[in-house]
Every structure is written in structure tokens, then in C-alpha cells.
Enzyme design. Structure first.
Site, PDB file in Angstrom:
ATOM      1  N   GLY A   1     -81.404 -18.470  29.995  1.00  0.00           N
ATOM      2  CA  GLY A   1     -81.938 -18.096  31.317  1.00  0.00           C
ATOM      3  C   GLY A   1     -83.630 -17.366  31.556  1.00  0.00           C
ATOM      4  O   GLY A   1     -84.416 -16.759  32.086  1.00  0.00           O
ATOM      5  N   THR A   2     -84.464 -17.937  30.205  1.00  0.00           N
ATOM      6  CA  THR A   2     -85.566 -17.104  30.057  1.00  0.00           C
ATOM      7  C   THR A   2     -86.928 -17.558  31.469  1.00  0.00           C
ATOM      8  O   THR A   2     -87.234 -16.955  32.141  1.00  0.00           O
ATOM      9  CB  THR A   2     -86.156 -16.619  28.974  1.00  0.00           C
ATOM     10  N   ASN A   3     -86.446 -18.857  31.566  1.00  0.00           N
ATOM     11  CA  ASN A   3     -87.043 -19.313  32.956  1.00  0.00           C
ATOM     12  C   ASN A   3     -86.566 -19.434  33.837  1.00  0.00           C
ATOM     13  O   ASN A   3     -87.557 -18.539  34.467  1.00  0.00           O
ATOM     14  CB  ASN A   3     -87.262 -20.713  32.515  1.00  0.00           C
TER      15      ASN A   3
ATOM     16  N   ILE B   1     -75.683 -32.960  34.570  1.00  0.00           N
ATOM     17  CA  ILE B   1     -76.360 -34.341  35.840  1.00  0.00           C
ATOM     18  C   ILE B   1     -75.677 -33.622  37.005  1.00  0.00           C
ATOM     19  O   ILE B   1     -74.981 -34.208  37.167  1.00  0.00           O
ATOM     20  CB  ILE B   1     -76.200 -36.050  35.455  1.00  0.00           C
ATOM     21  N   LEU B   2     -76.551 -33.924  37.969  1.00  0.00           N
ATOM     22  CA  LEU B   2     -76.330 -33.379  39.949  1.00  0.00           C
ATOM     23  C   LEU B   2     -76.061 -35.513  39.677  1.00  0.00           C
ATOM     24  O   LEU B   2     -77.371 -36.281  39.920  1.00  0.00           O
ATOM     25  CB  LEU B   2     -77.383 -33.446  39.854  1.00  0.00           C
TER      26      LEU B   2
ATOM     27  N   ASN C   1     -87.185 -29.256  38.470  1.00  0.00           N
ATOM     28  CA  ASN C   1     -87.110 -28.883  36.798  1.00  0.00           C
ATOM     29  C   ASN C   1     -87.813 -28.544  36.036  1.00  0.00           C
ATOM     30  O   ASN C   1     -88.612 -29.891  36.118  1.00  0.00           O
ATOM     31  CB  ASN C   1     -86.149 -30.447  36.540  1.00  0.00           C
TER      32      ASN C   1
ATOM     33  N   HIS D   1     -88.886 -29.446  31.709  1.00  0.00           N
ATOM     34  CA  HIS D   1     -88.316 -30.161  31.035  1.00  0.00           C
ATOM     35  C   HIS D   1     -89.749 -29.997  29.477  1.00  0.00           C
ATOM     36  O   HIS D   1     -90.398 -29.985  29.454  1.00  0.00           O
ATOM     37  CB  HIS D   1     -88.567 -31.676  30.650  1.00  0.00           C
TER      38      HIS D   1
HETATM   39  C1  GAR Z   1     -86.334 -24.723  28.184  1.00  0.00           C
HETATM   40  O1  GAR Z   1     -86.735 -25.470  27.725  1.00  0.00           O
HETATM   41  C2  GAR Z   1     -86.282 -26.387  29.146  1.00  0.00           C
HETATM   42  O2  GAR Z   1     -87.279 -26.352  29.686  1.00  0.00           O
HETATM   43  C3  GAR Z   1     -85.182 -26.884  28.607  1.00  0.00           C
HETATM   44  O3  GAR Z   1     -83.861 -25.795  28.144  1.00  0.00           O
HETATM   45  C4  GAR Z   1     -84.283 -25.059  27.979  1.00  0.00           C
HETATM   46  C5  GAR Z   1     -83.573 -23.651  28.555  1.00  0.00           C
HETATM   47  O4  GAR Z   1     -83.955 -22.188  28.485  1.00  0.00           O
HETATM   48  N1  GAR Z   1     -84.472 -27.885  29.594  1.00  0.00           N
HETATM   49  C6  GAR Z   1     -83.763 -29.318  29.126  1.00  0.00           C
HETATM   50  O5  GAR Z   1     -83.810 -29.250  27.875  1.00  0.00           O
HETATM   51  C7  GAR Z   1     -83.443 -29.521  30.993  1.00  0.00           C
HETATM   52  N2  GAR Z   1     -83.356 -31.259  30.100  1.00  0.00           N
HETATM   53  P1  GAR Z   1     -83.935 -20.928  29.052  1.00  0.00           P
HETATM   54  O6  GAR Z   1     -82.495 -20.679  29.270  1.00  0.00           O
HETATM   55  O7  GAR Z   1     -84.326 -19.954  27.854  1.00  0.00           O
HETATM   56  O8  GAR Z   1     -84.710 -20.992  30.305  1.00  0.00           O
END
Ligand code: GAR
Length: 188
Positions: free
Chosen positions: A12-14, A86-87, A101, A103
């Protein structure tokens, strides 16, 4: 005030970045009204740390339907921040134009089923591509196929590793994700 519901599956850093940008005013007049995870993960703890309502809905075939029932009425935007379920089509159609989203690659390359996290980075490294990056896009029922909102790239170095690639991509994500949230919130 605009309300954002964030979906997470991992560290969850994003999500943290979005919370921080709301708190420091980089995403103005907004609040996260709910964080939903589809598995136990640190993202839930991050929400808890900021006093944000959070809930775990077990992943599985009824996930989208169950999620649909608990999205708050006042939600303006649903943000997938490292979310792996997947929703389904009904959910995506219901919230069309309101789900985004992030990616970890330059879509339309390296997207689709099974393409998440390190799987994407490994595929990029194996492909010999000269550049990678991150993409924020609208979510539709076609996996990773919705309209692109923002994308930013960088050159892959000759000595790139899984770790260095992942780190560079996260850095880009922390730039373009809040920017995309602002763009979309100003439209909805
Ligand atoms: C992120 O790099 C995001 O782009 C990726 O998961 C990571 C989550 O990081 N998402 C996907 O691959 C979706 N297809 P986080 O938990 O540190 O935010």
C-alpha cells in the site's frame, strides 16, 4: 469535497502516497472515505494509522458484488492502488469513468491477466525493452485495457535488476498517481 475509495492488496505505498498528498494539500478538497482490501495486507494498517475506515472482503467469485454493496454513496472515485482481484463487468459498467488503476509498465505493453508486480518487471527485463514506466488508466471490464490517463517512462539501464526496476517504477508511480487523481477528480 470529493471522496475516494481505495482498493489494495499489498503493502500500500501508493495508498500512502495518496493519503500523504491529501494531507499536504497536493490533492486538495478530497478525502479517502474507505479502504478495501481483498486479503490481509499492510494497506489496511496504513488506513487504520490515519483513522480511515477500512474493511477486508475476501477475494473470490462474489467479491465484486459484495464490494458493490459497500461502496459509500458519496464516492466520487475508486482508486486501485496495487489491487489484484479482477472486478467483474457489472461492477466496471456501474462505475464506468469512476475507477482508475495504476499499472507498473507502459500499457498496452505488459498488461492483461497475470501481469502484476514482479511478473511485469520480470517480463519487461526478459523482453530486452529499452524503456519501462508506469501507467494510470481507467478501469473497464477488459483487463488493463481502459483509456490511459497518464504515463511516464524511463530508460532501462544495462545493469537493471528486478529491485532497481521496481524502485524506479514506484518513484514514477508516486509522481503520476496523485496527478491523475487530481485530473479525474476535476472531471467527475
Ligand atoms: C504497484 O507497483 C502497482 O503498479 C502494481 O502493484 C504495486 C503495488 O505497490 N499494480 C499492479 O501490478 C496491478 N496490475 P504498493 O502496494 O506499494 O502500492
Amino acid at each position: 469535497m470529493k471522496y475516494i475509495t481505495v482498493l489494495v492488496s499489498g503493502s500500500g505505498t501508493n495508498l500512502q502516497r495518496i493519503i500523504d498528498c491529501i494531507e499536504n494539500g497536493d490533492i486538495p478538497n478530497a478525502a479517502v472515505n474507505l479502504v478495501v482490501a481483498d486479503r490481509e495486507c499492510f494497506g489496511l494498517q496504513r488506513a487504520e494509522n490515519h483513522g480511515i475506515k477500512n474493511i477486508l472482503i475476501k477475494r473470490g467469485k462474489d467479491f465484486s458484488e459484495n464490494l458493490g454493496k459497500i461502496i459509500p454513496e458519496n464516492t466520487d472515485l475508486i482508486v486501485l492502488a496495487g489491487f489484484l482481484s479482477i472486478l467483474n463487468k457489472d461492477f466496471c459498467d456501474n462505475f464506468r469513468g469512476k475507477i482508475i488503476n495504476i499499472h507498473p509498465a507502459l500499457l498496452p505493453k505488459f498488461g492483461g491477466k497475470g501481469m502484476w508486480g514482479h511478473h511485469v518487471h520480470n517480463a519487461v527485463l526478459a523482453s530486452g525493452e529499452k524503456e519501462s514506466g508506469a501507467t494510470v488508466h481507467f478501469v473497464t471490464s477488459g483487463i488493463d485495457e481502459g483509456e490511459i490517463i497518464l504515463q511516464k517512462s524511463f530508460e532501462i539501464s544495462e545493469t537493471e535488476t528486478l529491485e532497481s526496476l521496481s524502485e524506479k517504477i514506484h518513484k514514477i508511480e508516486y509522481e503520476i498517481f496523485p496527478e491523475a487523481v487530481n485530473l479525474v477528480l476535476n472531471r467527475v
